[in-house]
Write a protein that holds these residues in place. Structure first.
Motif, PDB file in Angstrom:
ATOM      1  N   TYR A 100      62.721 100.415  13.722  1.00 56.32           N
ATOM      2  CA  TYR A 100      62.494 101.253  14.969  1.00 56.32           C
ATOM      3  C   TYR A 100      60.941 100.533  15.411  1.00 56.32           C
ATOM      4  CZ  TYR A 100      60.117 105.048  17.492  1.00 56.32           C
ATOM      5  OH  TYR A 100      59.610 105.793  18.588  1.00 56.32           O
ATOM      6  N   TYR A 101      60.409  99.899  14.436  1.00 60.44           N
ATOM      7  CA  TYR A 101      58.903  99.328  14.599  1.00 60.44           C
ATOM      8  C   TYR A 101      59.136  97.649  14.716  1.00 60.44           C
ATOM      9  CZ  TYR A 101      57.315 103.697  13.066  1.00 60.44           C
ATOM     10  OH  TYR A 101      57.114 105.156  12.776  1.00 60.44           O
ATOM     11  N   ILE A 102      59.617  97.301  13.872  1.00 60.77           N
ATOM     12  CA  ILE A 102      59.962  95.694  13.628  1.00 60.77           C
ATOM     13  C   ILE A 102      60.666  95.003  14.787  1.00 60.77           C
ATOM     14  CG2 ILE A 102      60.558  93.902  12.072  1.00 60.77           C
ATOM     15  CD1 ILE A 102      58.235  95.384  11.043  1.00 60.77           C
ATOM     16  N   ILE A 103      61.953  95.434  15.059  1.00 58.40           N
ATOM     17  CA  ILE A 103      62.799  94.895  15.928  1.00 58.40           C
ATOM     18  C   ILE A 103      62.254  94.648  17.555  1.00 58.40           C
ATOM     19  CG2 ILE A 103      64.757  94.960  17.432  1.00 58.40           C
ATOM     20  CD1 ILE A 103      65.112  93.730  14.263  1.00 58.40           C
ATOM     21  N   PRO A 104      61.608  95.689  18.074  1.00 56.04           N
ATOM     22  CA  PRO A 104      61.120  95.465  19.252  1.00 56.04           C
ATOM     23  C   PRO A 104      59.844  94.519  19.155  1.00 56.04           C
ATOM     24  CG  PRO A 104      61.196  97.873  18.765  1.00 56.04           C
ATOM     25  CD  PRO A 104      61.495  97.420  17.521  1.00 56.04           C
ATOM     26  N   TRP A 105      59.152  94.792  18.046  1.00 52.74           N
ATOM     27  CA  TRP A 105      57.867  93.872  17.857  1.00 52.74           C
ATOM     28  C   TRP A 105      58.370  92.211  17.859  1.00 52.74           C
ATOM     29  CZ3 TRP A 105      56.586  90.444  14.039  1.00 52.74           C
ATOM     30  CH2 TRP A 105      55.306  89.349  14.232  1.00 52.74           C
ATOM     31  N   ILE A 106      59.593  91.925  17.014  1.00 53.75           N
ATOM     32  CA  ILE A 106      59.993  90.806  17.225  1.00 53.75           C
ATOM     33  C   ILE A 106      60.551  90.054  18.469  1.00 53.75           C
ATOM     34  CG2 ILE A 106      61.847  89.372  16.230  1.00 53.75           C
ATOM     35  CD1 ILE A 106      61.639  90.845  13.585  1.00 53.75           C
ATOM     36  N   GLN A 107      61.351  91.331  19.216  1.00 53.89           N
ATOM     37  CA  GLN A 107      61.739  91.022  20.513  1.00 53.89           C
ATOM     38  C   GLN A 107      60.602  90.571  21.583  1.00 53.89           C
ATOM     39  OE1 GLN A 107      63.707  94.563  21.308  1.00 53.89           O
ATOM     40  NE2 GLN A 107      65.959  93.694  20.702  1.00 53.89           N
ATOM     41  N   LYS A 108      59.448  91.354  21.251  1.00 52.30           N
ATOM     42  CA  LYS A 108      58.320  90.799  22.188  1.00 52.30           C
ATOM     43  C   LYS A 108      57.770  89.697  22.027  1.00 52.30           C
ATOM     44  CE  LYS A 108      53.822  92.725  23.473  1.00 52.30           C
ATOM     45  NZ  LYS A 108      52.908  93.797  23.360  1.00 52.30           N
ATOM     46  N   VAL A 109      57.558  89.165  20.626  1.00 52.33           N
ATOM     47  CA  VAL A 109      56.947  88.042  20.378  1.00 52.33           C
ATOM     48  C   VAL A 109      57.689  86.833  20.453  1.00 52.33           C
ATOM     49  CG1 VAL A 109      55.983  86.711  18.391  1.00 52.33           C
ATOM     50  CG2 VAL A 109      55.286  89.219  18.530  1.00 52.33           C
ATOM     51  N   ALA A 110      59.040  87.108  20.039  1.00 46.83           N
ATOM     52  CA  ALA A 110      59.741  85.892  20.240  1.00 46.83           C
ATOM     53  C   ALA A 110      60.285  85.655  21.757  1.00 46.83           C
ATOM     54  CB  ALA A 110      61.284  86.172  19.527  1.00 46.83           C
ATOM     55  N   GLY A 111      60.565  86.661  22.454  1.00 46.23           N
ATOM     56  CA  GLY A 111      60.446  86.647  23.876  1.00 46.23           C
ATOM     57  C   GLY A 111      59.474  85.761  24.580  1.00 46.23           C
ATOM     58  N   LYS A 112      58.306  86.072  24.417  1.00 45.53           N
ATOM     59  CA  LYS A 112      57.055  85.491  25.003  1.00 45.53           C
ATOM     60  C   LYS A 112      56.970  84.153  24.539  1.00 45.53           C
ATOM     61  CE  LYS A 112      52.039  86.195  25.601  1.00 45.53           C
ATOM     62  NZ  LYS A 112      50.927  86.971  25.395  1.00 45.53           N
ATOM     63  N   TRP A 113      57.228  83.862  23.292  1.00 46.61           N
ATOM     64  CA  TRP A 113      57.353  82.404  22.786  1.00 46.61           C
ATOM     65  C   TRP A 113      58.265  81.457  23.411  1.00 46.61           C
ATOM     66  CZ3 TRP A 113      61.442  80.071  19.518  1.00 46.61           C
ATOM     67  CH2 TRP A 113      61.214  78.978  19.245  1.00 46.61           C
ATOM     68  N   TRP A 114      59.524  82.113  23.462  1.00 50.96           N
ATOM     69  CA  TRP A 114      60.576  81.232  24.101  1.00 50.96           C
ATOM     70  C   TRP A 114      60.690  81.215  25.667  1.00 50.96           C
ATOM     71  CZ3 TRP A 114      63.821  77.987  22.098  1.00 50.96           C
ATOM     72  CH2 TRP A 114      64.880  77.610  22.660  1.00 50.96           C
ATOM     73  N   TYR A 115      60.404  82.486  26.383  1.00 48.90           N
ATOM     74  CA  TYR A 115      60.517  82.600  27.672  1.00 48.90           C
ATOM     75  C   TYR A 115      59.035  82.432  28.426  1.00 48.90           C
ATOM     76  CZ  TYR A 115      65.380  83.853  26.972  1.00 48.90           C
ATOM     77  OH  TYR A 115      66.425  84.065  26.575  1.00 48.90           O
ATOM     78  N   GLY A 116      58.137  82.868  27.809  1.00 51.27           N
ATOM     79  CA  GLY A 116      56.795  82.784  28.388  1.00 51.27           C
ATOM     80  C   GLY A 116      56.716  84.387  28.739  1.00 51.27           C
TER      81      GLY A 116
END
Length: 614
Positions: free
Chosen positions: A591-607
């Motif tokens: 509930y906490y970890i997956i959205p955080w990973i999506q946010k961080v990984a998305g910013k790293w990969w896509y900006g």
């Protein structure tokens, strides 16, 4: 060295195709910069506008942010602006907020609705050629139906419930198909009988869907007629009013909603660009997609007028848009690198039209006629292929969610059976139990509990013959064992049957390569014990539940092929599959970890996606 500047105007299907090709082929050429200019920060998936207008999906389902499409293309600059003029002499593109010099210019600004000067269309009609059009039409339909539901005057109520579609091309038919799907939903929501909604297609020609073979078009017409859609052929509209539509025959159709899909013309902004125009304002180009009488200027997509055959220009469809964009890009690259140019060669794989979410017709590769479920399935496959072609795994996944897993009111070819708006709370007990089972099995192996053999000792527990033969110093003692009996649950007094009594030869070969000696086997045993405990703890905590569940399936497959797994435990696999449905989001760390990973990984990969790119 002087920079070579390529400017593409328009981030539609054609513009994105051209930009992708340029970015890919010129990625090692540091002397080339590519600038993509569009008034929006996203690509609109134009062929699905009817789904937004018809209330099937939300607007974001067909908006594909340019940052996510080009984040890994370091040689592409994105600009969100409105182009106002092109100075061909100075080779400069002028926008509302700046100017951009170019060495090569690609125009892909698309088209817009053509009302052929019909009075009242602009003032009282609705078009379907942009996301804004779709959202505006959707809100109008919802508001009109809501008002009609409480209207006492029978004539006014009937007019408000009557929806007229002008044009029987793909856009018009797909729009009326969405309304056919939507009317039952609207009737239930606003509490009236769905039969009150009247759907009418008005066509000036004597036939409908004229880009399809007649047998497919006739099949589509038969389906619509059967569903109660009224089709009026040979019925040109001569004027549109606020309360009615007037036909050439003199017949008047009282309605509050006229959706105009009768024609397409070139983007009228290009009229000021000083370029030769052809029918419907399209810009004339040669077989290389070069604009007539201009150097280093290319025209693509719905904007281009190039006759593949005499009197037959490239059709204004997605396939042609992508192929003309590709041709222009290839020829720009050829010009930069001093190579031979390539002529445009069309390769149209077929045509298809959906009539609602569950029925469609298609004609593929000049020989296959499809209808119903298979036509719609093929349409989804084609859409998914588009994301593969532009290398966007993110939007491929998003498409699957929007069309299959987050759909409401059963509006897809699977009648909503894949929809995932359910509560995952009820899977928590299964998740905790399943995780505890794996954790307990790992601990039992680690400490040799309940009479089991410890996997941390000096004895090899794995059943492979090359390990057993080497490690056993004593002669084998053959014990009489009951005949194993097949069953999916344990029955008292029966010997459970293994899935495989021994490992297949091919699997033996793999394992002998991975675990060649007893020493390696002892290390492998300890590692597998830790893996089981880790998987169990992850499932109990609801952490990376999808991956942990997938890992259990992999373990079961491994144990099965090793000759270490019984049929009575095959439920392990189905429990794992059930837990993949987001079970870690309810009272779990996902509930906490997956959205955080999506946010961080998305910013790293896509900006960071933005509303304006500069």
């Amino acid at each position: 060295m002087t920079q070579t500047k390529v400017v593409i105007i328009g981030a539609g299907f054609a513009g994105v195709s051209a930009t992708k090709q340029l970015a890919k082929k010129l990625k090692k050429n540091k002397d080339v910069t590519i600038t993509l200019i569009d008034r929006h920060s996203y690509l609109t998936y134009m062929t699905e506008l009817h789904e937004v207008a018809g209330g099937r999906v939300e607007p974001e389902a067909i908006q594909y942010d340019l940052q996510r499409l080009f984040a890994r293309k370091k040689n592409v600059n994105l600009v969100t602006d409105n182009v106002t003029a092109v100075d061909h002499d100075k080779k400069v593109v002028l926008t509302e907020n700046g100017s951009y010099s170019y060495d090569y210019l690609i125009l892909g600004m698309g088209g817009e609705p053509n009302d052929f000067g019909t009075p009242g269309v602009k003032e009282h009609g609705f078009t379907l050629w942009s996301l804004e059009d779709a959202v505006r039409l959707r809100h109008h339909i919802e508001a009109t139906v809501a008002a009609a539901a409480i209207e006492h005057d029978a004539a006014k109520r009937a007019a408000m419930m009557r929806f007229v579609i002008c044009g029987s091309g793909f856009t018009g038919i797909e729009m009326v198909g969405e309304l056919l799907d939507w009317k039952d939903v609207l009737a239930k929501e606003y509490k009236f009988d769905a039969s009150e909604i009247e759907l009418i297609v008005v066509e000036a020609a004597p036939t409908i869907l004229n880009t399809l073979p007649r047998q497919d078009a006739d099949k589509a017409e038969k389906f619509m007629t059967k569903k109660g859609i009224k089709i009026m052929k040979d019925s040109p509209i001569i004027s549109v009013g606020a309360e009615s539509v007037l036909l050439k025959s003199g017949e008047e159709l009282p309605t509050k909603t006229l959706v105009w899909t009768a024609g397409v013309k070139a983007n009228t902004d290009t009229a000021e660009f000083g370029m030769e125009q052809a029918r419907a304002g399209r810009l004339v180009a040669n077989e290389f997609m070069e604009a007539k009488d201009l150097e280093d200027v290319y025209v693509i997509g719905d904007l281009v007028y190039y006759e593949e055959e005499e009197g037959k220009p490239t059709p204004q469809i997605v396939q042609a848009a992508e192929q003309t964009g590709h041709t222009a890009a290839v020829n720009v690259i050829a010009a930069i690198e001093g190579k031979e140019k390539h002529k445009f060669e069309s390769n149209y794989q077929g045509t298809m039209v959906s009539i609602g979410s569950k029925y469609g017709v298609a004609y593929l590769m000049d020989k296959f006629h499809l209808s119903g479920f298979f036509a719609m399935l093929m349409k989804h496959i084609v859409n998914l292929k588009y994301f593969f072609d532009i290398r966007s795994g993110y939007y491929m996944v998003q498409y699957l969610f929007h069309e299959f897993f987050h759909i409401r009111n059963q509006r897809n070819i699977f009648r909503g059976h894949l929809s995932r708006y359910g509560n995952v709370l009820w899977s928590v007990p299964l998740r905790v139990f399943y995780g505890s089972m794996w954790c307990f099995e790992g601990i039992k192996k680690a400490f040799g509990l309940f009479g089991s053999q410890s996997w941390f000792g000096d004895n090899v527990a794995l059943p492979f013959s090359w390990l057993q033969d080497v490690t056993s110093g004593a002669s084998e003692v053959v014990e009489e064992v009951a005949e194993p009996i097949f069953g999916l649950s344990y029955v008292y007094g029966e010997e459970p049957m293994m899935v495989f009594s021994k490992a297949p030869d091919w699997f033996n070969s793999i394992m002998q390569f991975m675990i060649p000696t007893p020493e390696v086997a002892l290390i492998f045993q300890k590692f597998m014990t830790f893996v089981e405990i880790a998987i169990g703890l992850a499932l109990i905590a609801g952490l990376f539940t999808w991956l942990a569940s997938a890992a259990t399936v992999a373990l079961v497959v491994s144990f099965t092929l090793s000759g270490m797994f019984y049929w009575v435990n095959v439920w392990f696999v189905f429990a794992a599959i059930a837990l993949m449905n987001g079970s870690g989001r309810a009272f779990g760390l996902d509930y906490y970890i997956i959205p955080w990973i999506q946010k961080v990984a998305g910013k790293w990969w896509y900006g960071t996606p933005r509303s304006l790119y500069k």
